[in-house]
Design a protein around this motif. Structure first.
Motif, PDB file in Angstrom:
ATOM      1  N   PRO A   1       0.835  -1.208   0.000  1.00  0.00           N
ATOM      2  CA  PRO A   1       0.000   0.000   0.000  1.00  0.00           C
ATOM      3  C   PRO A   1       0.868   1.256   0.000  1.00  0.00           C
ATOM      4  N   ARG A   2       0.367   2.296  -0.670  1.00  0.00           N
ATOM      5  CA  ARG A   2       1.086   3.566  -0.724  1.00  0.00           C
ATOM      6  C   ARG A   2       0.253   4.628  -0.028  1.00  0.00           C
ATOM      7  N   GLY A   3       0.923   5.662   0.447  1.00  0.00           N
ATOM      8  CA  GLY A   3       0.233   6.761   1.112  1.00  0.00           C
ATOM      9  C   GLY A   3      -0.550   7.595   0.124  1.00  0.00           C
ATOM     10  N   LEU A   4      -1.551   8.280   0.619  1.00  0.00           N
ATOM     11  CA  LEU A   4      -2.392   9.118  -0.224  1.00  0.00           C
ATOM     12  C   LEU A   4      -1.585  10.250  -0.868  1.00  0.00           C
ATOM     13  N   GLY A   5      -0.628  10.795  -0.127  1.00  0.00           N
ATOM     14  CA  GLY A   5       0.218  11.857  -0.680  1.00  0.00           C
ATOM     15  C   GLY A   5       1.021  11.380  -1.876  1.00  0.00           C
ATOM     16  N   ASP A   6       1.547  10.149  -1.815  1.00  0.00           N
ATOM     17  CA  ASP A   6       2.301   9.590  -2.937  1.00  0.00           C
ATOM     18  C   ASP A   6       1.406   9.382  -4.150  1.00  0.00           C
ATOM     19  N   VAL A   7       0.212   8.889  -3.902  1.00  0.00           N
ATOM     20  CA  VAL A   7      -0.720   8.650  -5.000  1.00  0.00           C
ATOM     21  C   VAL A   7      -1.095   9.971  -5.674  1.00  0.00           C
ATOM     22  N   ILE A   8      -1.384  10.997  -4.893  1.00  0.00           N
ATOM     23  CA  ILE A   8      -1.774  12.294  -5.460  1.00  0.00           C
ATOM     24  C   ILE A   8      -0.589  12.946  -6.165  1.00  0.00           C
ATOM     25  N   SER A   9       0.614  12.806  -5.610  1.00  0.00           N
ATOM     26  CA  SER A   9       1.807  13.347  -6.284  1.00  0.00           C
ATOM     27  C   SER A   9       1.998  12.705  -7.647  1.00  0.00           C
ATOM     28  N   ASN A  10       1.835  11.383  -7.715  1.00  0.00           N
ATOM     29  CA  ASN A  10       1.960  10.694  -8.999  1.00  0.00           C
ATOM     30  C   ASN A  10       0.876  11.147  -9.966  1.00  0.00           C
ATOM     31  N   LEU A  11      -0.333  11.315  -9.472  1.00  0.00           N
ATOM     32  CA  LEU A  11      -1.439  11.756 -10.315  1.00  0.00           C
ATOM     33  C   LEU A  11      -1.179  13.143 -10.891  1.00  0.00           C
ATOM     34  N   THR A  12      -0.756  14.078 -10.052  1.00  0.00           N
ATOM     35  CA  THR A  12      -0.522  15.440 -10.536  1.00  0.00           C
ATOM     36  C   THR A  12       0.666  15.497 -11.502  1.00  0.00           C
ATOM     37  N   ARG A  13       1.689  14.693 -11.244  1.00  0.00           N
ATOM     38  CA  ARG A  13       2.847  14.665 -12.147  1.00  0.00           C
ATOM     39  C   ARG A  13       2.460  14.090 -13.499  1.00  0.00           C
ATOM     40  N   GLU A  14       1.712  12.975 -13.496  1.00  0.00           N
ATOM     41  CA  GLU A  14       1.314  12.343 -14.752  1.00  0.00           C
ATOM     42  C   GLU A  14       0.332  13.209 -15.537  1.00  0.00           C
ATOM     43  N   ALA A  15      -0.505  13.964 -14.843  1.00  0.00           N
ATOM     44  CA  ALA A  15      -1.480  14.825 -15.517  1.00  0.00           C
ATOM     45  C   ALA A  15      -0.857  16.144 -15.974  1.00  0.00           C
ATOM     46  N   GLY A  16       0.357  16.452 -15.507  1.00  0.00           N
ATOM     47  CA  GLY A  16       1.020  17.696 -15.905  1.00  0.00           C
ATOM     48  C   GLY A  16       0.534  18.909 -15.129  1.00  0.00           C
ATOM     49  N   TRP A  17       0.057  18.697 -13.920  1.00  0.00           N
ATOM     50  CA  TRP A  17      -0.490  19.786 -13.118  1.00  0.00           C
ATOM     51  C   TRP A  17       0.531  20.412 -12.185  1.00  0.00           C
ATOM     52  N   ASP A  18       1.746  19.900 -12.126  1.00  0.00           N
ATOM     53  CA  ASP A  18       2.732  20.388 -11.154  1.00  0.00           C
ATOM     54  C   ASP A  18       2.990  21.883 -11.287  1.00  0.00           C
ATOM     55  N   GLY A  19       3.171  22.357 -12.505  1.00  0.00           N
ATOM     56  CA  GLY A  19       3.452  23.780 -12.715  1.00  0.00           C
ATOM     57  C   GLY A  19       2.300  24.666 -12.269  1.00  0.00           C
ATOM     58  N   ARG A  20       1.095  24.291 -12.630  1.00  0.00           N
ATOM     59  CA  ARG A  20      -0.076  25.106 -12.273  1.00  0.00           C
ATOM     60  C   ARG A  20      -0.299  25.099 -10.762  1.00  0.00           C
ATOM     61  N   LEU A  21      -0.110  23.948 -10.125  1.00  0.00           N
ATOM     62  CA  LEU A  21      -0.276  23.881  -8.676  1.00  0.00           C
ATOM     63  C   LEU A  21       0.797  24.685  -7.951  1.00  0.00           C
ATOM     64  N   SER A  22       2.014  24.703  -8.488  1.00  0.00           N
ATOM     65  CA  SER A  22       3.071  25.526  -7.896  1.00  0.00           C
ATOM     66  C   SER A  22       2.755  27.009  -8.022  1.00  0.00           C
ATOM     67  N   GLN A  23       2.159  27.393  -9.126  1.00  0.00           N
ATOM     68  CA  GLN A  23       1.758  28.789  -9.295  1.00  0.00           C
ATOM     69  C   GLN A  23       0.680  29.166  -8.291  1.00  0.00           C
ATOM     70  N   GLU A  24      -0.255  28.257  -8.047  1.00  0.00           N
ATOM     71  CA  GLU A  24      -1.285  28.512  -7.036  1.00  0.00           C
ATOM     72  C   GLU A  24      -0.666  28.581  -5.643  1.00  0.00           C
ATOM     73  N   ASP A  25       0.324  27.726  -5.378  1.00  0.00           N
ATOM     74  CA  ASP A  25       1.027  27.784  -4.094  1.00  0.00           C
ATOM     75  C   ASP A  25       1.737  29.116  -3.908  1.00  0.00           C
ATOM     76  N   LEU A  26       2.290  29.656  -4.978  1.00  0.00           N
ATOM     77  CA  LEU A  26       2.965  30.949  -4.899  1.00  0.00           C
ATOM     78  C   LEU A  26       1.988  32.032  -4.451  1.00  0.00           C
ATOM     79  N   VAL A  27       0.790  32.030  -5.018  1.00  0.00           N
ATOM     80  CA  VAL A  27      -0.208  33.037  -4.643  1.00  0.00           C
ATOM     81  C   VAL A  27      -0.618  32.843  -3.184  1.00  0.00           C
TER      82      VAL A  27
END
Length: 168
Positions: free
Chosen positions: A54-80
């Motif tokens: 079993p994997r942690g929920l954080g690992d699963v969501i990190s993989n999902l966001t990386r595979e979907a290409g959302w990392d850049g957009r989420l980082s921009q939201e984190d900046l705000v």
């Protein structure tokens, strides 16, 4: 009719159509081989095989966001969201990010004095952003002063300087 019809195969034997297919493909036709192959294919569904931990929920969501290409957009939201932490608490009271396009962050300030002061601090703020949030893709920052009313509108507007004595 007899209980053993011509179309049925003895127990444990491979049906004739499957045996013909396997013979044409050059594969062994024994039922034992088929079962062994089926077991190997089903190993991925067995509970205690490799990669099934079993994997942690954080690992699963990190993989999902990386595979979907959302990392850049989420980082921009984190900046705000973390603007006060990135720019400093006092600076965040007088300046807020308002736009982000093509790697250029636009920050609107309370006054032209704050905009000018932050222009001098541009390198420090940009360095902090690129070290804390490199996935955001920020390459430049633009500081703008407050919006002032425009006197250049309407049918009877004429070109010229306009009232410059109240805004400075």
């Amino acid at each position: 009719m007899s209980s053993g019809s011509a179309g049925s195969a003895p127990e444990g034997a491979v049906p004739e159509t499957v045996a013909t297919y396997l013979r044409l493909r050059g594969l062994p036709a024994s039922a034992r081989t088929l079962k062994r192959r089926r077991r190997r294919a089903d190993d991925e569904n067995q509970p205690f095989t490799a990669g099934r931990d079993p994997r942690g929920l954080g690992d699963v969501i990190s993989n999902l966001t990386r595979e979907a290409g959302w990392d850049g957009r989420l980082s921009q939201e984190d900046l705000v969201l973390r603007w006060a932490e990135v720019a400093g608490a006092e600076t965040a009271q007088h300046a807020q990010p308002v736009a982000l396009a093509d790697g250029a962050l636009t920050v609107q300030c309370d006054s032209t004095a704050w905009a000018k002061q932050l222009q001098y601090m541009r390198a420090q703020i940009l360095t902090r952003i690129t070290t804390d949030l490199p996935e955001a893709g920020i390459v430049s920052i633009r500081f703008v002063g407050p919006d002032v009313p425009s006197w250049k509108w309407g049918r009877r507007a004429i070109p010229g300087r306009g009232p410059r004595d109240t805004y400075g």
